[in-house]
Design an enzyme around this catalytic site. Structure first.
Site, PDB file in Angstrom:
ATOM      1  NE  ARG A 167       0.109   1.239   3.448  1.00  0.00           N
ATOM      2  CZ  ARG A 167       1.012   2.139   3.702  1.00  0.00           C
ATOM      3  NH1 ARG A 167       2.290   1.784   3.792  1.00  0.00           N
ATOM      4  NH2 ARG A 167       0.730   3.400   3.872  1.00  0.00           N
ATOM      5  N   GLY A 168       0.248   2.402  -0.121  1.00  0.00           N
ATOM      6  CA  GLY A 168       1.036   3.623  -0.290  1.00  0.00           C
ATOM      7  C   GLY A 168       1.171   3.897  -1.782  1.00  0.00           C
ATOM      8  CB  ALA A 169       0.554   7.002  -3.692  1.00  0.00           C
TER       9      ALA A 169
ATOM     10  NE  ARG B  26      -6.129   1.022  -1.839  1.00  0.00           N
ATOM     11  CZ  ARG B  26      -5.473   1.523  -0.786  1.00  0.00           C
ATOM     12  NH1 ARG B  26      -4.197   1.246  -0.613  1.00  0.00           N
ATOM     13  NH2 ARG B  26      -6.089   2.314   0.075  1.00  0.00           N
TER      14      ARG B  26
ATOM     15  CG  ASP C  27      -2.894   8.207  -1.339  1.00  0.00           C
ATOM     16  OD1 ASP C  27      -2.858   8.746  -0.212  1.00  0.00           O
ATOM     17  OD2 ASP C  27      -2.534   7.044  -1.553  1.00  0.00           O
TER      18      ASP C  27
ATOM     19  CE  LYS D  28      -5.268   5.752   4.262  1.00  0.00           C
ATOM     20  NZ  LYS D  28      -6.222   4.938   3.463  1.00  0.00           N
TER      21      LYS D  28
HETATM   22  O1  MRU Z   1      -4.506   3.340   2.138  1.00  0.00           O
HETATM   23  P1  MRU Z   1      -3.009   3.488   2.061  1.00  0.00           P
HETATM   24  O2  MRU Z   1      -2.292   2.898   3.227  1.00  0.00           O
HETATM   25  O3  MRU Z   1      -2.452   3.017   0.740  1.00  0.00           O
HETATM   26  O4  MRU Z   1      -2.810   5.042   2.131  1.00  0.00           O
HETATM   27  C1  MRU Z   1      -1.514   5.595   2.101  1.00  0.00           C
HETATM   28  C2  MRU Z   1      -1.491   7.054   2.274  1.00  0.00           C
HETATM   29  O5  MRU Z   1      -2.503   7.720   2.358  1.00  0.00           O
HETATM   30  C3  MRU Z   1      -0.152   7.694   2.218  1.00  0.00           C
HETATM   31  O6  MRU Z   1      -0.107   8.801   3.057  1.00  0.00           O
HETATM   32  C4  MRU Z   1       0.078   8.132   0.772  1.00  0.00           C
HETATM   33  O7  MRU Z   1      -0.048   7.043  -0.093  1.00  0.00           O
HETATM   34  C5  MRU Z   1       1.368   8.728   0.569  1.00  0.00           C
HETATM   35  S1  MRU Z   1       2.561   7.453   0.464  1.00  0.00           S
HETATM   36  C6  MRU Z   1       4.078   7.993   0.226  1.00  0.00           C
END
Ligand code: MRU
Length: 368
Positions: A54-56, A94, A247, A258
Site C-alpha cells: 500500500r502507499g501510492a 484502488r 495519493d 489518508k
Molecule cells: O490506504 P493506504 O495505506 O495506501 O494510504 C496511504 C497514504 O494515504 C499515504 O499517506 C500516501 O499514499 C502517501 S505514500 C508515500
C-alpha cells in the site's frame, strides 16, 4: 531502509527466479515479517486491493511489475488487447492514488512501442525496475529538500524538532526513504534531534503499525498518538511542523491523502503550524483542478471499521468493536484544499500549493 539492521526495499525481483516478484507483506507488520510472492497480474491486483502492499508510490511500482507478469503468460493471439484489459484491471484495484494509473500507462506504452523487440520481456522487466529506481531517487531528493525545513526550525529553536505525520508515507509506502518520512530520516542521519508524533490512523492503523515500526527500526524517536490528539498538541506548541504524503495532488495543489489529513490541516492552520505535503511527480494529477469535486475517494469494507486487528497469544487476531448491526462508512481518503497547505515538497524542490508555483517546477506540464 533497514529492518533489524538489514537493508530492504519493499519490492524486488526474486533472486532465483525472475518470473517472481517479492514484496513485504504489510498486512502482518509489525508483528510478523513475511514476504509475499507475486507470480501473475492477478496476484499483483490482489496485493494492491487487499493492501499486502500500500502507499501510492509502491502500488504504482507493484502494478508496473504486474504488467510484466501479465506479459509473461499472454498467448500469442490478440495479446495486445488482452494486455490493455489487464492494464484497466490493475488500474481498477484502488481508485485514489494516481501513481497506479501513471505506472500502468507508462508500462503499456513502453510494451506497445517495443512490441517487435526480440528481448521484449527482459526490456519490460528493466522498465519496471527503472520506475522503481525513479521512486527511490524521488524519495531521496524529497528528503534533501525537506531537510532544509527541519534545519531552519532547528536553527531557530535550538532544540528537538517535533514533526507530526499521518498514516504511513514512509519507506514502506514507497520503495525506500518514503515521502513524508524522507526529510525526517535525512535530519536524523545528520544528527539533528527530531521526534515524530505518529497518528495511529484508524481504521487500518498504518501509523500505529507501520510508521512506528519503520521509525523504530531506523532509531528515530517517536510517539504514537490517537488520531484526535493532534489539535491538542498543536495548541500547546508541541508540534513544529506537519509533514504528510499524498495519493493524488491536483495541478492546483489540492491534496488527497489518508482520511483525517484534512482535519490535521485545519488544526495546523488554526494554530499557525506549517503544514507540508511531500510527494513525487508521479503523484500529481496534471488534469484535475478541483480536488474535492474531482478526486475519486475509495470506500473500503465495513469490516475495517467494525473490527480491529492486534497481536494476542502469538497470533494476529481480530475483534469486533461495534454492535453487530450498526452501519459503517469507510472513506479511505479526504481532500485538503490548497489554501490549507503551506507548501509541497517534491523531488524538484519546495513550492507553494498553487498552479503557477507547481508548473514553475514542472514547466514541461504547461499546456498539456
Ligand atoms: O490506504 P493506504 O495505506 O495506501 O494510504 C496511504 C497514504 O494515504 C499515504 O499517506 C500516501 O499514499 C502517501 S505514500 C508515500
Amino acid at each position: 531502509m533497514k529492518i533489524q539492521g538489514k537493508h530492504y526495499h519493499t519490492i524486488w525481483v526474486d533472486e532465483q527466479d525472475s518470473t517472481i516478484i517479492q514484496v513485504i507483506d504489510q498486512r502482518k507488520l509489525p508483528f510478523v515479517f513475511e514476504t509475499f510472492a507475486l507470480r501473475t497480474a492477478d496476484d499483483a491486483y490482489f496485493a494492491i486491493k487487499e493492501m499486502v502492499v500500500r502507499g501510492a508510490p509502491l502500488i504504482g511500482v507493484t502494478a508496473a511489475y504486474g504488467m510484466y507478469l501479465a506479459l509473461l503468460i499472454l498467448s500469442q493471439n490478440n495479446w495486445e488487447n488482452d494486455l490493455k484489459q489487464v492494464a484497466e484491471y490493475l488500474k481498477s484495484s484502488r481508485p485514489t492514488a494516481v501513481n497506479l494509473a501513471f505506472a500502468v500507462d507508462e508500462m503499456l506504452d513502453f510494451i506497445l512501442e517495443n512490441k517487435e523487440n526480440a528481448d521484449l520481456k527482459e526490456k519490460v522487466l528493466a522498465k519496471a525496475a527503472e520506475l522503481k529506481q525513479l521512486e527511490i531517487d524521488y524519495g531521496n531528493s524529497i528528503g534533501e529538500h525537506g531537510l532544509q525545513l527541519i534545519e531552519k526550525i532547528y536553527e531557530k529553536k535550538g532544540d528537538t524538532v517535533n514533526i507530526l505525520t499521518h498514516c504511513n508515507a514512509g519507506w514502506l509506502a514507497c520503495i525506500d526513504w518514503g515521502t513524508a518520512t524522507a526529510p525526517v530520516y535525512k535530519a536524523h542521519l545528520k544528527g539533528i534531534p527530531v521526534h515524530v508524533w505518529v497518528d495511529e490512523t484508524r481504521p487500518r492503523n498504518q501509523g500505529a503499525r507501520l510508521t512506528s515500526y519503520e521509525l523504530g527500526e531506523q532509531g528515530v524517536p517517536h510517539t504514537v498518538i490517537p488520531d484526535n490528539a493532534g489539535g491538542h498538541l498543536m495548541q500547546h506548541d508541541m508540534v513544529d511542523l506537519v509533514i504528510v504524503g499524498s495519493d493524488r495532488t491536483t495541478v492546483t495543489g489540492d491534496v488527497a491523502n489518508k482520511i483525517g489529513t484534512y482535519l490535521k490541516a485545519l488544526a495546523a492552520h488554526d494554530n499557525r503550524v506549517p503544514f507540508y505535503v511531500a510527494l513525487p511527480s508521479s503523484t500529481f494529477d496534471w488534469e484535475m483542478h478541483d480536488g474535492v469535486k474531482e478526486i475519486p475517494i475509495e470506500q473500503r469494507s465495513a469490516d475495517e471499521v467494525a473490527e480491529i486487528e492486534g497481536w494476542h497469544n502469538d497470533l494476529i487476531q481480530t475483534v469486533r468493536l461495534i454492535p453487530k448491526n450498526s452501519p459503517v462508512a469507510n472513506y479511505g481518503f479526504d481532500v485538503t484544499p490548497a489554501r490549507l497547505v503551506s507548501g509541497l515538497i517534491s523531488e524538484r524542490g519546495i513550492c507553494k500549493a498553487d498552479k503557477t508555483s507547481i508548473l514553475n517546477l514542472y514547466p514541461e506540464k504547461i499546456n498539456r
